[in-house]
Design a protein around this motif. Structure first.
Motif, short mmCIF file in Angstrom:
data_model
loop_
_atom_site.label_atom_id
_atom_site.label_comp_id
_atom_site.label_asym_id
_atom_site.label_seq_id
_atom_site.Cartn_x
_atom_site.Cartn_y
_atom_site.Cartn_z
N ALA A 34 -18.28 0.35 -10.39
CA ALA A 34 -17.70 0.54 -9.07
C ALA A 34 -16.18 0.34 -9.12
CB ALA A 34 -18.30 -0.47 -8.09
N PRO A 35 -15.45 1.08 -8.30
CA PRO A 35 -14.00 0.89 -8.28
C PRO A 35 -13.63 -0.49 -7.73
CG PRO A 35 -14.66 2.49 -6.61
CD PRO A 35 -15.89 2.14 -7.39
N ILE A 36 -12.43 -0.91 -8.09
CA ILE A 36 -11.84 -2.15 -7.59
C ILE A 36 -11.10 -1.82 -6.30
CG2 ILE A 36 -9.97 -3.78 -8.10
CD1 ILE A 36 -10.78 -3.46 -11.09
N ASP A 37 -11.15 -2.70 -5.32
CA ASP A 37 -10.38 -2.48 -4.08
C ASP A 37 -9.15 -3.36 -4.05
OD1 ASP A 37 -11.87 -0.47 -2.43
OD2 ASP A 37 -13.50 -1.92 -2.77
N PHE A 38 -8.03 -2.77 -3.67
CA PHE A 38 -6.72 -3.44 -3.70
C PHE A 38 -6.04 -3.22 -2.35
CE2 PHE A 38 -2.12 -2.37 -5.20
CZ PHE A 38 -1.64 -3.61 -4.84
N TRP A 39 -5.95 -4.30 -1.57
CA TRP A 39 -5.27 -4.25 -0.27
C TRP A 39 -3.87 -4.84 -0.37
CZ3 TRP A 39 -10.54 -5.11 -0.54
CH2 TRP A 39 -11.35 -4.31 0.26
N PHE A 40 -2.95 -4.26 0.38
CA PHE A 40 -1.56 -4.75 0.33
C PHE A 40 -0.82 -4.24 1.55
CE2 PHE A 40 0.22 -0.62 -0.57
CZ PHE A 40 -0.83 0.05 -1.18
N ASP A 41 0.31 -4.90 1.83
CA ASP A 41 1.28 -4.39 2.80
C ASP A 41 2.49 -3.96 1.97
OD1 ASP A 41 3.57 -4.29 4.65
OD2 ASP A 41 2.22 -5.23 6.11
N PHE A 42 3.06 -2.79 2.27
CA PHE A 42 4.23 -2.34 1.50
C PHE A 42 5.39 -3.32 1.59
CE2 PHE A 42 2.33 2.04 1.79
CZ PHE A 42 2.32 2.31 0.42
N SER A 43 5.37 -4.21 2.58
CA SER A 43 6.44 -5.19 2.75
C SER A 43 6.17 -6.49 1.98
CB SER A 43 6.61 -5.48 4.25
OG SER A 43 7.68 -6.34 4.48
N SER A 44 5.09 -6.53 1.22
CA SER A 44 4.71 -7.75 0.50
C SER A 44 5.23 -7.73 -0.94
CB SER A 44 3.18 -7.87 0.51
OG SER A 44 2.71 -8.68 -0.55
N PRO A 45 6.14 -8.66 -1.28
CA PRO A 45 6.68 -8.68 -2.65
C PRO A 45 5.58 -8.88 -3.70
CG PRO A 45 7.99 -10.08 -1.21
CD PRO A 45 6.78 -9.67 -0.44
N TYR A 46 4.64 -9.80 -3.43
CA TYR A 46 3.58 -10.02 -4.42
C TYR A 46 2.63 -8.80 -4.46
CZ TYR A 46 5.22 -14.89 -4.23
OH TYR A 46 5.99 -16.04 -4.26
N GLY A 47 2.53 -8.08 -3.34
CA GLY A 47 1.77 -6.82 -3.33
C GLY A 47 2.42 -5.81 -4.26
N TYR A 48 3.75 -5.74 -4.20
CA TYR A 48 4.50 -4.86 -5.11
C TYR A 48 4.25 -5.24 -6.56
CZ TYR A 48 8.68 -3.57 -7.84
OH TYR A 48 9.54 -3.14 -8.83
N LEU A 49 4.33 -6.54 -6.87
CA LEU A 49 4.11 -6.99 -8.26
C LEU A 49 2.70 -6.58 -8.74
CD1 LEU A 49 5.82 -10.52 -8.33
CD2 LEU A 49 6.82 -8.27 -8.79
N MET A 50 1.72 -6.78 -7.88
CA MET A 50 0.35 -6.39 -8.25
C MET A 50 0.26 -4.87 -8.46
SD MET A 50 -2.73 -7.49 -8.88
CE MET A 50 -3.33 -8.98 -8.03
N SER A 51 0.95 -4.11 -7.60
CA SER A 51 0.86 -2.64 -7.67
C SER A 51 1.37 -2.10 -9.00
CB SER A 51 1.65 -2.00 -6.52
OG SER A 51 3.05 -1.98 -6.81
N GLU A 52 2.27 -2.85 -9.63
CA GLU A 52 2.83 -2.39 -10.90
C GLU A 52 1.92 -2.68 -12.09
OE1 GLU A 52 5.78 -0.75 -11.62
OE2 GLU A 52 6.18 -0.43 -9.50
N LYS A 53 0.86 -3.46 -11.87
CA LYS A 53 0.02 -3.90 -12.99
C LYS A 53 -1.47 -3.56 -12.85
CE LYS A 53 3.36 -6.22 -15.14
NZ LYS A 53 3.84 -5.81 -16.47
N ILE A 54 -1.97 -3.50 -11.61
CA ILE A 54 -3.43 -3.49 -11.43
C ILE A 54 -4.13 -2.27 -12.05
CG2 ILE A 54 -3.27 -2.50 -9.07
CD1 ILE A 54 -5.86 -5.14 -10.23
N ASP A 55 -3.51 -1.09 -11.94
CA ASP A 55 -4.16 0.12 -12.48
C ASP A 55 -4.36 0.02 -13.99
OD1 ASP A 55 -4.41 1.29 -10.01
OD2 ASP A 55 -2.69 2.64 -10.24
#
Lengths: 206, 206
Positions: free
Chosen positions: A8-29
């Motif tokens: 099953a795919p992994i689900d990743f929630w974030f707000d574009f204004s979240s710095p830690y969301g940005y950090l995760m976005s650069e690594k999770i895939d």
């Protein structure tokens, strides 16, 4: 069909204004791909989540925590080898970026992913005001998106409802902040949970 | 005198009732020692800090975050290979344990450190009610401490003032939660910052 595509795919929630969301976005895939997993991205509006849960952004809590958080955003980015510049406007509204993401996703999910990366980097590297509709249109146009069609779509009730539903769904799933990742029912909150995510994917749970 | 003993000690603030404080307590001395550093331990009362800053314990915030936090305490402990059992009483008052720590520290700092480890493990492994004066006396007695002398000391204005001053000093230093570590002026909040602490000590800053 290989075994890996059955997972099953992994689900990743974030707000574009979240710095830690940005950090995760650069690594999770990349972390997910290592273990044969794909990731579903879900931009949401933390403002609505925080209003429902009685929370507040880190930089709008007490002065000691706010000051630490600003320092930690940049240090955590350096620790993860990700470029980072504290945005001039922060935090800022992200509904135009999030609505554009879902509109693009309806047409081309790969394009939506590229757009999401571009929005995050526009905010945290280029220091652009991604709350402004014009900035969002400009960034989408970099990928050949028709500005007029997108501008019209952003005004449509459908796309507003879609984002609202995504935020409701996130809260029903137990999402309370950004980034929030769910793998086979297991919740991980924060970019600093990436090592636990990797171990979970590697071992199937620990 | 070797170069390593010239380095300033690391400061480590925590509340005995903080699960992530416990996780940090099991690791920080060894990590610091690897880089020739000693650690000064400072038990404080988070209740006073939270009252001053308008914060609340993780498990008394919104239901989604509370439920996640309880799950994450145990998972983070497993990830760090530290024994952990969620205490029956949680969170709980820790002034008797903290006052005993400072009283012991005035006599024998090594004994105070052993006592602090024992208190954390009594709460997070043995599931003892460390808020009760009798439990604190019992744990101190394991190290040969005179129960009557300690019981009398816990009632003295001096030891109450000492703890109060430690909490004030922590807040003046910018401490807003537990665990909070300061290395040469650099702040680290949370047990999950241990990898950054180690890199900081290894590289002298990044």
């Amino acid at each position: 069909m290989s075994a890996s595509t059955d997972k099953a795919p992994i689900d990743f929630w974030f707000d574009f204004s979240s710095p830690y969301g940005y950090l995760m976005s650069e690594k999770i895939d990349a972390v997910a791909a290592k273990y044969g997993r794909k990731v579903r991205w879900h931009p949401i509006l933390l403002g609505i989540v925080f209003k429902a849960t009685g929370s507040a952004p880190l930089t709008m809590q007490n002065p000691a925590k706010a000051s630490y958080s600003l320092h930690d955003f940049a240090r955590s980015a350096r620790f993860m080898s990700i470029p980072y510049r504290q945005p001039s406007q922060f935090p800022l509204p992200t509904q135009n970026a999030a609505r554009t993401y879902y509109w693009l996703h309806g047409q081309d999910c790969s394009l939506a992913r590229q757009f999401a990366h571009a929005i995050f980097r526009a905010l945290y590297v280029e220091d652009l005001d991604i709350s402004a509709p014009d900035t969002v249109l400009e960034i989408a146009a970099r990928f050949g998106v028709d500005r007029n069609a997108l501008a019209a779509a952003l005004q449509s009730p459908e796309i507003k409802t879609r984002l609202k539903e995504e935020v409701d769904w996130a809260m029903q799933a137990g999402v309370f902040g950004s980034p929030h990742v769910i793998i086979d029912g297991e919740h991980f909150f924060g970019a600093d949970r990436l090592p636990q995510i990797e171990k979970w994917l590697e071992t199937g749970g620990f």
